[in-house]
Motif scaffolding. Structure first.
Motif, PDB file in Angstrom:
ATOM      1  N   ILE A 284       0.853  -1.206   0.000  1.00 58.44           N
ATOM      2  CA  ILE A 284       0.000   0.000   0.000  1.00 58.44           C
ATOM      3  C   ILE A 284       0.888   1.255   0.000  1.00 58.44           C
ATOM      4  O   ILE A 284       0.635   2.218  -0.706  1.00 58.44           O
ATOM      5  CB  ILE A 284      -0.966  -0.006   1.215  1.00 58.44           C
ATOM      6  CG1 ILE A 284      -2.013  -1.114   1.006  1.00 58.44           C
ATOM      7  CG2 ILE A 284      -1.655   1.345   1.394  1.00 58.44           C
ATOM      8  CD1 ILE A 284      -2.929  -1.364   2.186  1.00 58.44           C
ATOM      9  N   MET A 285       1.990   1.213   0.783  1.00 62.29           N
ATOM     10  CA  MET A 285       2.915   2.367   0.809  1.00 62.29           C
ATOM     11  C   MET A 285       3.511   2.602  -0.575  1.00 62.29           C
ATOM     12  O   MET A 285       3.639   3.738  -1.033  1.00 62.29           O
ATOM     13  CB  MET A 285       4.037   2.118   1.828  1.00 62.29           C
ATOM     14  CG  MET A 285       3.586   2.262   3.269  1.00 62.29           C
ATOM     15  SD  MET A 285       4.925   1.885   4.417  1.00 62.29           S
ATOM     16  CE  MET A 285       5.911   3.381   4.281  1.00 62.29           C
ATOM     17  N   MET A 286       3.901   1.509  -1.267  1.00 64.43           N
ATOM     18  CA  MET A 286       4.488   1.650  -2.607  1.00 64.43           C
ATOM     19  C   MET A 286       3.477   2.266  -3.573  1.00 64.43           C
ATOM     20  O   MET A 286       3.791   3.175  -4.341  1.00 64.43           O
ATOM     21  CB  MET A 286       4.912   0.279  -3.147  1.00 64.43           C
ATOM     22  CG  MET A 286       6.189  -0.255  -2.544  1.00 64.43           C
ATOM     23  SD  MET A 286       6.557  -1.883  -3.250  1.00 64.43           S
ATOM     24  CE  MET A 286       8.038  -2.309  -2.334  1.00 64.43           C
ATOM     25  N   ALA A 287       2.230   1.744  -3.514  1.00 66.48           N
ATOM     26  CA  ALA A 287       1.190   2.227  -4.433  1.00 66.48           C
ATOM     27  C   ALA A 287       0.858   3.689  -4.136  1.00 66.48           C
ATOM     28  O   ALA A 287       0.674   4.497  -5.046  1.00 66.48           O
ATOM     29  CB  ALA A 287      -0.054   1.363  -4.306  1.00 66.48           C
ATOM     30  N   THR A 288       0.819   4.047  -2.831  1.00 65.29           N
ATOM     31  CA  THR A 288       0.502   5.428  -2.453  1.00 65.29           C
ATOM     32  C   THR A 288       1.580   6.378  -2.962  1.00 65.29           C
ATOM     33  O   THR A 288       1.285   7.468  -3.437  1.00 65.29           O
ATOM     34  CB  THR A 288       0.427   5.555  -0.910  1.00 65.29           C
ATOM     35  OG1 THR A 288      -0.218   4.419  -0.397  1.00 65.29           O
ATOM     36  CG2 THR A 288      -0.333   6.785  -0.476  1.00 65.29           C
ATOM     37  N   ARG A 289       2.836   5.927  -2.870  1.00 67.15           N
ATOM     38  CA  ARG A 289       3.926   6.791  -3.342  1.00 67.15           C
ATOM     39  C   ARG A 289       3.772   7.065  -4.835  1.00 67.15           C
ATOM     40  O   ARG A 289       4.011   8.186  -5.306  1.00 67.15           O
ATOM     41  CB  ARG A 289       5.275   6.119  -3.055  1.00 67.15           C
ATOM     42  CG  ARG A 289       6.460   6.964  -3.504  1.00 67.15           C
ATOM     43  CD  ARG A 289       7.779   6.409  -2.997  1.00 67.15           C
ATOM     44  NE  ARG A 289       8.883   7.178  -3.522  1.00 67.15           N
ATOM     45  CZ  ARG A 289       9.776   6.705  -4.379  1.00 67.15           C
ATOM     46  NH1 ARG A 289       9.699   5.463  -4.795  1.00 67.15           N
ATOM     47  NH2 ARG A 289      10.766   7.467  -4.814  1.00 67.15           N
ATOM     48  N   HIS A 290       3.364   6.063  -5.570  1.00 64.67           N
ATOM     49  CA  HIS A 290       3.198   6.234  -7.011  1.00 64.67           C
ATOM     50  C   HIS A 290       2.127   7.268  -7.326  1.00 64.67           C
ATOM     51  O   HIS A 290       2.272   8.057  -8.247  1.00 64.67           O
ATOM     52  CB  HIS A 290       2.843   4.899  -7.677  1.00 64.67           C
ATOM     53  CG  HIS A 290       4.064   4.203  -8.192  1.00 64.67           C
ATOM     54  ND1 HIS A 290       4.680   4.575  -9.365  1.00 64.67           N
ATOM     55  CD2 HIS A 290       4.794   3.192  -7.684  1.00 64.67           C
ATOM     56  CE1 HIS A 290       5.735   3.818  -9.565  1.00 64.67           C
ATOM     57  NE2 HIS A 290       5.841   2.963  -8.554  1.00 64.67           N
ATOM     58  N   SER A 291       1.037   7.277  -6.505  1.00 65.34           N
ATOM     59  CA  SER A 291      -0.012   8.254  -6.825  1.00 65.34           C
ATOM     60  C   SER A 291       0.292   9.626  -6.220  1.00 65.34           C
ATOM     61  O   SER A 291      -0.073  10.643  -6.799  1.00 65.34           O
ATOM     62  CB  SER A 291      -1.389   7.743  -6.386  1.00 65.34           C
ATOM     63  OG  SER A 291      -1.328   7.339  -5.054  1.00 65.34           O
ATOM     64  N   ASN A 292       0.996   9.681  -5.055  1.00 61.89           N
ATOM     65  CA  ASN A 292       1.255  10.983  -4.414  1.00 61.89           C
ATOM     66  C   ASN A 292       2.474  11.705  -4.984  1.00 61.89           C
ATOM     67  O   ASN A 292       2.506  12.924  -5.008  1.00 61.89           O
ATOM     68  CB  ASN A 292       1.483  10.807  -2.903  1.00 61.89           C
ATOM     69  CG  ASN A 292       0.205  10.423  -2.203  1.00 61.89           C
ATOM     70  OD1 ASN A 292      -0.863  10.478  -2.797  1.00 61.89           O
ATOM     71  ND2 ASN A 292       0.317  10.016  -0.951  1.00 61.89           N
ATOM     72  N   ASP A 293       3.477  10.950  -5.397  1.00 63.39           N
ATOM     73  CA  ASP A 293       4.716  11.577  -5.845  1.00 63.39           C
ATOM     74  C   ASP A 293       5.225  10.851  -7.091  1.00 63.39           C
ATOM     75  O   ASP A 293       6.265  10.198  -7.069  1.00 63.39           O
ATOM     76  CB  ASP A 293       5.754  11.491  -4.695  1.00 63.39           C
ATOM     77  CG  ASP A 293       7.001  12.287  -4.989  1.00 63.39           C
ATOM     78  OD1 ASP A 293       7.027  12.980  -6.021  1.00 63.39           O
ATOM     79  OD2 ASP A 293       7.958  12.208  -4.195  1.00 63.39           O
ATOM     80  N   PRO A 294       4.461  10.952  -8.201  1.00 58.38           N
ATOM     81  CA  PRO A 294       4.793  10.137  -9.376  1.00 58.38           C
ATOM     82  C   PRO A 294       6.187  10.417  -9.934  1.00 58.38           C
ATOM     83  O   PRO A 294       6.829   9.504 -10.451  1.00 58.38           O
ATOM     84  CB  PRO A 294       3.710  10.502 -10.397  1.00 58.38           C
ATOM     85  CG  PRO A 294       3.029  11.713  -9.873  1.00 58.38           C
ATOM     86  CD  PRO A 294       3.287  11.781  -8.409  1.00 58.38           C
ATOM     87  N   GLU A 295       6.686  11.667  -9.784  1.00 57.75           N
ATOM     88  CA  GLU A 295       7.978  11.960 -10.400  1.00 57.75           C
ATOM     89  C   GLU A 295       9.116  11.179  -9.740  1.00 57.75           C
ATOM     90  O   GLU A 295       9.910  10.524 -10.399  1.00 57.75           O
ATOM     91  CB  GLU A 295       8.282  13.450 -10.354  1.00 57.75           C
ATOM     92  CG  GLU A 295       9.502  13.729 -11.214  1.00 57.75           C
ATOM     93  CD  GLU A 295       9.787  15.195 -11.450  1.00 57.75           C
ATOM     94  OE1 GLU A 295      10.552  15.464 -12.362  1.00 57.75           O
ATOM     95  OE2 GLU A 295       9.277  16.048 -10.711  1.00 57.75           O
ATOM     96  N   SER A 296       9.179  11.234  -8.394  1.00 53.46           N
ATOM     97  CA  SER A 296      10.271  10.511  -7.739  1.00 53.46           C
ATOM     98  C   SER A 296       9.994   9.012  -7.667  1.00 53.46           C
ATOM     99  O   SER A 296      10.908   8.207  -7.522  1.00 53.46           O
ATOM    100  CB  SER A 296      10.562  11.083  -6.352  1.00 53.46           C
ATOM    101  OG  SER A 296       9.638  10.614  -5.428  1.00 53.46           O
ATOM    102  N   ALA A 297       8.714   8.621  -7.807  1.00 51.51           N
ATOM    103  CA  ALA A 297       8.409   7.181  -7.791  1.00 51.51           C
ATOM    104  C   ALA A 297       8.817   6.520  -9.101  1.00 51.51           C
ATOM    105  O   ALA A 297       9.055   5.322  -9.156  1.00 51.51           O
ATOM    106  CB  ALA A 297       6.921   6.970  -7.536  1.00 51.51           C
ATOM    107  N   GLY A 298       8.883   7.306 -10.174  1.00 47.85           N
ATOM    108  CA  GLY A 298       9.267   6.740 -11.469  1.00 47.85           C
ATOM    109  C   GLY A 298       8.068   6.154 -12.196  1.00 47.85           C
ATOM    110  O   GLY A 298       6.959   6.088 -11.649  1.00 47.85           O
ATOM    111  N   VAL A 299       8.301   5.723 -13.453  1.00 52.16           N
ATOM    112  CA  VAL A 299       7.179   5.189 -14.230  1.00 52.16           C
ATOM    113  C   VAL A 299       6.731   3.853 -13.651  1.00 52.16           C
ATOM    114  O   VAL A 299       7.529   3.095 -13.096  1.00 52.16           O
ATOM    115  CB  VAL A 299       7.537   4.989 -15.721  1.00 52.16           C
ATOM    116  CG1 VAL A 299       7.638   6.294 -16.459  1.00 52.16           C
ATOM    117  CG2 VAL A 299       8.767   4.161 -15.886  1.00 52.16           C
ATOM    118  N   SER A 300       5.460   3.600 -13.815  1.00 49.66           N
ATOM    119  CA  SER A 300       4.900   2.347 -13.324  1.00 49.66           C
ATOM    120  C   SER A 300       4.910   1.350 -14.484  1.00 49.66           C
ATOM    121  O   SER A 300       4.136   1.476 -15.422  1.00 49.66           O
ATOM    122  CB  SER A 300       3.477   2.659 -12.852  1.00 49.66           C
ATOM    123  OG  SER A 300       2.920   1.553 -12.265  1.00 49.66           O
ATOM    124  N   THR A 301       5.810   0.381 -14.447  1.00 50.07           N
ATOM    125  CA  THR A 301       5.944  -0.558 -15.561  1.00 50.07           C
ATOM    126  C   THR A 301       5.055  -1.777 -15.343  1.00 50.07           C
ATOM    127  O   THR A 301       4.596  -2.042 -14.226  1.00 50.07           O
ATOM    128  CB  THR A 301       7.404  -1.036 -15.696  1.00 50.07           C
ATOM    129  OG1 THR A 301       7.754  -1.705 -14.482  1.00 50.07           O
ATOM    130  CG2 THR A 301       8.350   0.115 -15.952  1.00 50.07           C
TER     131      THR A 301
END
Ligand code: SF4
Ligand code: SF4
Length: 379
Positions: A284-301
């Motif tokens: 859940i933390m990983m997924a939240t990071r992707h939606s809250n901070d997409p730039e530093s999380a990187g592309v979702s492959t």
């Protein structure tokens, strides 16, 4: 003259796995200057950006530096051209991983969405064949997972499958290690065993994850998923040993010895539930990071998404079935037990070709880097 003719297939693959801004790079070297994980000598990721622009796949698949990057994306957020070097490094890792897969067709199948239905069909058909579907007709009352799927065949499948998977994974890893040694041609300064021990200690501490500026949150998420996974693996191993013990010493308890049938207060069950919870929170933390901070999380492959959903599926269904057992709902409990096993076995059998296998490739790359004394100086 370039050592290798530009590999167009490689460049296409990098663009498809999140490195589509690669050509924006104009070699300013900001990325290498800000990266806290790179060695000072021939730093990454600038040189990988250049090699990737030139389509030098031979060099990059055997580049340990690609695996020393933990995709914190400190470099990506500071790149003046928006070339996303952190994502390019991730895309090169995916390509390298697919390149060394044994057998190669499985590596390709796992990396493409089109391969998913076929891959899922294998465990589905096996369990459809093994299960006693007449048990599904009991809608309430006692839940006996043993009656739905017997322990013995499951144990055999688990042990034989793991053996084959480990064997195939080791072929790929040996090819990878040899590839690095042939490409770098540097005499090792530290023996393999010593380098391996130092590397494992470093991985256990997750020290490198905490080094980057933007990755503290990611370090915690990864830490939870990593230890959750090993806790779950330890749960399966301990449960298997207990099953064997009961099989021979107390056969009257054998039927109830599988994990979902154990009492909630059993130490193995407590370990399993704590591990499942850690994985769910980490995901859940990983997924939240992707939606809250997409730039530093990187592309979702695709590889990343499959990994996240696979782990979540195992942990969630594993926890759900025990409550369905306690609630006395056999039909639902067996249905979710079936789904749980499909998730578990897919995760195990395809591990050497999925993002899970990255863990082993990264470990071997770190061992190699350590053995040739190529570890970061900036920490
Ligand atoms: S990726 Fe960005 S920061 Fe790195 S060298 Fe290229 S332009 Fe500069
Ligand atoms: S993503 Fe992080 S670790 Fe990887 S090259 Fe960029 S700054 Fe370095």
């Amino acid at each position: 003259m370039l050592p290798q003719k530009p590999d167009k297939k490689f460049k296409r693959s990098i663009a498809e796995s999140g490195g589509d801004d690669l050509n924006k790079c104009y070699q300013c070297a900001t990325c290498s200057a800000v990266c806290l994980l790179t060695p000072e000598d021939h730093p990454f990721p600038r040189k990988e950006m250049l090699l990737a622009q030139w389509g030098q796949s031979d060099k990059l698949v055997a580049d340990p530096d690609v695996w020393l990057c933990h995709q914190c994306n400190d470099c990506t957020v500071r790149c003046p051209r928006g070339a996303r070097p952190g994502d390019v490094m991730g895309a090169i890792r995916n390509y390298s991983f697919e390149h060394y897969a044994v057998p190669g067709f499985l590596g390709k199948l796992v990396s493409k969405p089109a391969g998913l239905p076929f891959l899922m069909l294998i465990p589905i058909l096996i369990f459809v064949f093994m299960a006693d579907w007449s048990q599904m007709a009991t809608f309430s009352g006692h839940v006996h997972f043993y009656d739905f799927l017997q322990n013995g065949p499951l144990e055999m499948l688990f042990m034989a499958g793991n053996f084959i998977v480990l064997l195939l994974a080791s072929f790929g890893l040996i090819r990878f290690y040899k590839g690095m040694a042939d490409s770098w041609k540097v005499k090792p300064e530290i023996g393999f065993i010593k380098a391996a021990i130092q590397t494992v200690l470093e991985i256990i501490s997750h020290k490198r994850f905490g080094t980057c500026d933007t990755s503290k949150y990611r370090q915690t998420a990864h830490f939870l998923v990593f230890y959750g996974f090993f806790g779950a693996a330890a749960t399966a191993g301990l449960a298997l040993m207990r099953m064997e013990y009961l099989h021979f010493i107390h056969p009257e308890h054998y039927a109830l010895s599988n994990i979902p049938s154990m009492m909630l207060y059993h130490p193995i069950k407590i370990l399993g539930n704590a591990s499942g919870l850690a994985m769910i929170i980490g995901i859940i933390m990983m997924a939240t990071r992707h939606s809250n901070d997409p730039e530093s999380a990187g592309v979702s492959t695709y590889a990343g998404k499959i990994f996240i959903w696979g782990i979540f599926g195992v942990a969630f269904t594993g926890m759900l079935i025990q409550f369905l057992r306690i609630g006395g709902l056999p039909t639902l409990a067996y249905a979710f037990y079936f789904i749980h096993l499909v998730f578990v076995f897919s995760l195990l059998w395809y591990a050497p070709y999925s993002q899970f296998g990255h863990m082993f490739y990264r470990t071997f790359a770190m061992i190699f880097a350590r053995s040739i004394n190529r570890m970061p100086q900036k920490q």
